[in-house]
Design a protein around this motif. Sequence first.
Motif, PDB file in Angstrom:
ATOM      1  N   TRP A  44      -1.531 -23.040 -12.912  1.00 14.39           N
ATOM      2  CA  TRP A  44      -1.800 -23.079 -14.351  1.00 14.39           C
ATOM      3  C   TRP A  44      -3.153 -22.471 -14.677  1.00 14.39           C
ATOM      4  O   TRP A  44      -3.278 -21.635 -15.582  1.00 14.39           O
ATOM      5  CB  TRP A  44      -1.724 -24.514 -14.874  1.00 14.39           C
TER       6      TRP A  44
ATOM      7  N   VAL B 208       0.351 -19.884 -21.297  1.00 14.49           N
ATOM      8  CA  VAL B 208       0.625 -20.067 -19.863  1.00 14.49           C
ATOM      9  C   VAL B 208       2.078 -20.444 -19.626  1.00 14.49           C
ATOM     10  O   VAL B 208       2.731 -19.937 -18.707  1.00 14.49           O
ATOM     11  CB  VAL B 208      -0.327 -21.115 -19.270  1.00 14.49           C
ATOM     12  N   ALA B 209       2.614 -21.341 -20.426  1.00 16.70           N
ATOM     13  CA  ALA B 209       3.994 -21.798 -20.214  1.00 16.70           C
ATOM     14  C   ALA B 209       4.969 -20.631 -20.270  1.00 16.70           C
ATOM     15  O   ALA B 209       5.942 -20.588 -19.499  1.00 16.70           O
ATOM     16  CB  ALA B 209       4.368 -22.860 -21.249  1.00 16.70           C
TER      17      ALA B 209
ATOM     18  N   ILE C 215       4.872 -18.830 -16.984  1.00 16.77           N
ATOM     19  CA  ILE C 215       5.589 -19.615 -15.980  1.00 16.77           C
ATOM     20  C   ILE C 215       7.096 -19.483 -16.192  1.00 16.77           C
ATOM     21  O   ILE C 215       7.867 -19.391 -15.235  1.00 16.77           O
ATOM     22  CB  ILE C 215       5.126 -21.086 -16.037  1.00 16.77           C
TER      23      ILE C 215
ATOM     24  N   ARG D 183      -0.027 -29.352 -22.624  1.00 18.77           N
ATOM     25  CA  ARG D 183       0.161 -28.047 -21.972  1.00 18.77           C
ATOM     26  C   ARG D 183       0.751 -28.210 -20.576  1.00 18.77           C
ATOM     27  O   ARG D 183       1.545 -27.377 -20.131  1.00 18.77           O
ATOM     28  CB  ARG D 183      -1.164 -27.301 -21.922  1.00 18.77           C
TER      29      ARG D 183
ATOM     30  N   ALA E  43       4.243 -26.583 -19.296  1.00 14.16           N
ATOM     31  CA  ALA E  43       4.311 -25.795 -18.065  1.00 14.16           C
ATOM     32  C   ALA E  43       5.418 -26.306 -17.156  1.00 14.16           C
ATOM     33  O   ALA E  43       6.179 -25.518 -16.573  1.00 14.16           O
ATOM     34  CB  ALA E  43       2.968 -25.846 -17.341  1.00 14.16           C
TER      35      ALA E  43
END
Length: 302
Positions: A190, A203-204, A207, A255, A259
Amino acid sequence: MDVFVGAYASAPSLTGWDAAAERTYLDAVLALPGVRGLELPWPGRLHAHDPAWLRAWLPSSAELVVSDIGHTVGSLATDPGFGLASKDAAGRARAVADVARLRDDVARLAERARVVAVELHSAPLASAGDAAALHDSLVEIATWDWSGAGLVIEHCDTLVAGRRPEKGYLALDDEIAALAGTPVRLSMNWGRSAIELRDADAVAAQIARAQASGLLRGLVFSGAADAENAYGPAWEDNHPPFAPVEGSSLLTVARGRDALRAAGEPDWLALKTGLRPLDAPIAVKVDAIARQLELVRGLAAD
């Protein structure tokens, strides 16, 4: 889901080697609820201070993820052509030879514990590497006996024009392309994605791209910060904890939940956290890790 802990990022050995203190600390971390095992660093040999001590201490019930990021970063400091993705044939050969030494050390660890995964990295800087070179390295490396461990490329920040990189390795899409036709898979971190994207809320989605490739096997929760703090300058890969433990961290529970949802059902989760001050008492460090483990386990239960 139980969690691997990158306890070395907060270990007493960061300020000097004391085998008794290290044993006390690691024993306490392994005894915490929800701990599956440890993420161990590979600094170019089995242990930075005392390889024999590590092998003697390892509990037979331990499970391990082994990362070569420290050795990769250290090697690049004096050998900028070094790396599995290097377009320089000699630099790539040096990196492959070092991974052979890592393989041998993994075999030694496997005599004492179960090594679940080995994290490799797509160095050198993206400007000096490419997907084809990484693919060629991995085709060779994947033929070796890894004592039952799965191989993954851990994605780090890539080069972005006009910005000093923290790691600066290959872009995620290039890593995905390099893995085609090999048994090597991906892990995502992350904090390292946040450092690349400069947007914690993006970020998610990165991913999710990794998960959509069908290659994602591991997810590491490590924080990042957009302003200087007790852990160091902004956007530095220094592993600040979850925001409830370290207020400057961008890694919040919300968050982290996003993720984990984006990752689907990875084979393993890890928590890597630096703690400050470095010389904090062992009990204080273990308590901080325990609080974060509760958060991660809560994410998995949502």
